[in-house]
Write a protein that holds these residues in place. Structure first.
Motif, short mmCIF file in Angstrom:
data_model
loop_
_atom_site.label_atom_id
_atom_site.label_comp_id
_atom_site.label_asym_id
_atom_site.label_seq_id
_atom_site.Cartn_x
_atom_site.Cartn_y
_atom_site.Cartn_z
N ASP A 1 9.78 -10.64 -10.37
CA ASP A 1 10.12 -10.90 -8.97
C ASP A 1 8.89 -11.46 -8.24
O ASP A 1 7.76 -11.17 -8.62
CB ASP A 1 10.52 -9.59 -8.26
N VAL A 2 9.19 -12.23 -7.19
CA VAL A 2 8.09 -12.73 -6.37
C VAL A 2 8.18 -12.04 -5.02
O VAL A 2 9.26 -11.97 -4.43
CB VAL A 2 8.21 -14.26 -6.18
N ILE A 3 7.06 -11.51 -4.54
CA ILE A 3 7.08 -10.95 -3.20
C ILE A 3 6.25 -11.84 -2.28
O ILE A 3 5.36 -12.57 -2.72
CB ILE A 3 6.56 -9.48 -3.13
N SER A 4 6.59 -11.79 -0.98
CA SER A 4 5.83 -12.58 -0.02
C SER A 4 5.49 -11.68 1.15
O SER A 4 6.25 -10.78 1.49
CB SER A 4 6.67 -13.76 0.48
N GLY A 5 4.37 -11.91 1.73
CA GLY A 5 4.00 -11.09 2.88
C GLY A 5 2.60 -11.34 3.35
O GLY A 5 2.17 -12.48 3.43
N ILE A 6 1.92 -10.25 3.64
CA ILE A 6 0.60 -10.35 4.24
C ILE A 6 -0.36 -9.50 3.44
O ILE A 6 0.07 -8.61 2.71
CB ILE A 6 0.65 -9.80 5.67
N VAL B 1 -1.12 -7.22 -1.42
CA VAL B 1 -0.05 -7.90 -0.67
C VAL B 1 1.03 -6.89 -0.25
O VAL B 1 1.58 -6.17 -1.07
CB VAL B 1 0.57 -9.02 -1.52
N VAL B 2 1.30 -6.84 1.05
CA VAL B 2 2.38 -6.01 1.58
C VAL B 2 3.60 -6.91 1.73
O VAL B 2 3.53 -7.91 2.45
CB VAL B 2 2.03 -5.46 2.98
N PRO B 3 4.71 -6.58 1.05
CA PRO B 3 5.89 -7.45 1.19
C PRO B 3 6.48 -7.35 2.60
O PRO B 3 6.60 -6.25 3.15
CB PRO B 3 6.88 -6.89 0.16
N VAL B 4 6.82 -8.48 3.19
CA VAL B 4 7.39 -8.50 4.54
C VAL B 4 8.66 -9.35 4.52
O VAL B 4 8.65 -10.46 4.01
CB VAL B 4 6.37 -9.10 5.55
#
Ligand code: SAH
Length: 387
Positions: free
Chosen positions: A69-74, A82-85
Motif C-alpha cells: 500500500d502507498v500512504i500519503s501525508g505529512i 510519515v503520518v497518513p492523512v
C-alpha cells in the motif's frame, strides 16, 4: 464548528486546533500587541468568515508500506516519520482528493515510492496548487529521477478521475534535502503553470514560484497595504521581495513607476509575464538579492517615494534597511509573516528616522499559530527636515 482534527497532535501544523475561531483571533491579536505595541498602534485583526479549507497549495509526502500500500501525508512534527492523512481542515478539498487518487494509482501502476534511507525508488512528494478564481489546477509529481514509468497513462488515468486538473508537471528532485521541489520541471500535460486572479489582476504561477496560500485573505492584505501607501499617481515605488510581482502590479495603476526585486528566477520570469498579461508598462523587475539591489540603488543616489517590503520569515537584512533609509522614501509598507523578525526590523527602522504609524494584523493562516501583519512606517519630522 467542525470536530477537532484527529491528526492535530502528530502534524503540529495547526496549533490552534480545538480552539473556537474567535478565540484564535483574540489570541493572535494579543500576541502581536505584546510584541509590537511599543512601536505603534495595533489595530483589530482581520479574520475570515469561513476559516476552513483556505489553503490553495497542498503538499503530501508518500511512503510505501510493507504490504504494498502507498500512504500519503505529512512528516510527524520534528521527524521524518510519515503520518497518513486523508483530509485536512485547512486544505483545498479537491486537492486532498487528487492526492488520494495519486496514492491509489501509484499502487496500481506499481510506481516505486522513494525511500529516504536507501535512496531507492522514484515518486517522493505530490504538490497540488489551485487557482481560486480560475479553477485551474496544477499537479506536481516530485520524483527522484526524470524517468517516470508509464507517465502518459498515469496522467491520463489521473485526469480521468479529476477533469479539473489543467496541468501536470514532473519535478526532478534527486537531492537528499528538506526542500520539496528540485530545480528541473518537465511538463507532462498542459501549460506547466496555473493562473489565478487577485485584486483584478491575473497572475501566472509556476511550480517553484511563491504564491500566497490564502488567496481570499491575500486580497484583503494587498488592498490594505496599497491603501496605506496612499499613492497619488506620482510616486516611484519599490516592491521588494516581490515574488511573481503581485503587489507591485496591483499598485502600478496608482503610481508613476514600480521597480520589483526578487531572488527566485522562476518568480521573476512569472512577474515579467504577469506585467504583459495585465498590459502594465510602468513596471520593471530585477532578479537579485533585495539587499544587494538596494545597496546598489542607494550608492547610485537613486530615490524612491514608497517601498513595499514583504520578506520571508527570516525578515529583512541590515543592508536592505540601511539602504532604504538612505534612499529616504516617505513611506515604507512592511508586510510580515513573522512578528518576531518584524519586531527586530521595526527596532532598526524606528531607531533610524522612521516611525510606525500603525500595525494591521491579518489572519492569513487560521488554525495555525502564524500571523501576518502590515506596518506603515513614515519618515520622521518630514517638514522639519526642510526648514
Ligand atoms: N510579495 C510576494 C512574495 C512574498 S514571499 C507575494 O506576496 O506573493 C517572499 C519572497 O521573497 C519570496 O518570493 C522569496 O523567493 C523572496 N526572497 C527570499 N529571499 C530574498 C532575497 N534575499 N532577496 C530577494 N527576494 C528574496
Amino acid at each position: 464548528m467542525l470536530e477537532k482534527c484527529s491528526y492535530a497532535k502528530k502534524c503540529g501544523g495547526c496549533r490552534y486546533q480545538g480552539i473556537p475561531y474567535e478565540k484564535q483571533l483574540q489570541e493572535k491579536e494579543r500576541n502581536i500587541k505584546k510584541l509590537l505595541k511599543s512601536y505603534g498602534k495595533v489595530h483589530t485583526i482581520a479574520g475570515m468568515e469561513n476559516p476552513y479549507h483556505y489553503r490553495n497549495k497542498v503538499h503530501a509526502v508518500l511512503k510505501h508500506m510493507r504490504n504494498g500500500d502507498v500512504i500519503s501525508g505529512i512528516y510527524e512534527e520534528g521527524t521524518h516519520k510519515v503520518v497518513p492523512v486523508e483530509c485536512c481542515q485547512i486544505e483545498d478539498q479537491e486537492a486532498d482528493q487528487v492526492i488520494q487518487t495519486i496514492r491509489k494509482l501509484a499502487k496500481s501502476f506499481k510506481i516505486k515510492i522513494y525511500n529516504e534511507d536507501s535512496g531507492y525508488g522514484t515518486l517522493r512528494h505530490v504538490l497540488v496548487r489551485t487557482g481560486r478564481k480560475t479553477g485551474e489546477m496544477l499537479v506536481v509529481l516530485v520524483a527522484a529521477s526524470p524517468v517516470f514509468p508509464s507517465k502518459n497513462n498515469f496522467v491520463k488515468a489521473l485526469r480521468k478521475e479529476h477533469p479539473s486538473i489543467t496541468t501536470v508537471v514532473l519535478n526532478v528532485n534527486d537531492r537528499n534535502t528538506n526542500m520539496v521541489l528540485g530545480d528541473r520541471n518537465i511538463v507532462l500535460y498542459g501549460k506547466g503553470y496555473i493562473e489565478d486572479e487577485l485584486c483584478g489582476c491575473r497572475f501566472r504561477i509556476s511550480p517553484n514560484s511563491f504564491y500566497q496560500v490564502n488567496p481570499q485573505q491575500t486580497e484583503y492584505l494587498y488592498g490594505k497595504a496599497i491603501e496605506l501607501a496612499g499613492l497619488s499617481g506620482k510616486e516611484r515605488v519599490i516592491d521588494a521581495y516581490c515574488g511573481i510581482g503581485t503587489i507591485g502590479l496591483i499598485a502600478a495603476s496608482g503610481a508613476k513607476e514600480v521597480i520589483g526585486v526578487e531572488l527566485n528566477k522562476d518568480a521573476v520570469r512569472d512577474a515579467v509575464v504577469n506585467s504583459k498579461i495585465n498590459g502594465i508598462r510602468n513596471v520593471k523587475f530585477y532578479q537579485k538579492d533585495a539587499g544587494d539591489f538596494l545597496v546598489e540603488m542607494a550608492a547610485q543616489g537613486e530615490k524612491a517615494d514608497v517601498v513595499f517590503m514583504d520578506p520571508p520569515r527570516a525578515g529583512s537584512s541590515e543592508a536592505f534597511m540601511s539602504s532604504v533609509i538612505q534612499m529616504g522614501p516617505e513611506k515604507v509598507v512592511y508586510i510580515s509573516c513573522n512578528p518576531q523578525t518584524l519586531a527586530r526590523d521595526l527596532e532598526y527602522f524606528t531607531k533610524n528616522g522612521y516611525q510606525a504609524k500603525g500595525i494591521w494584523p491579518v489572519d492569513l493562516f487560521p488554525f495555525t499559530s502564524h500571523c501576518e501583519a502590515i506596518t506603515l512606517l513614515e519618515k520622521k519630522n518630514r517638514k522639519q527636515g526642510r526648514r
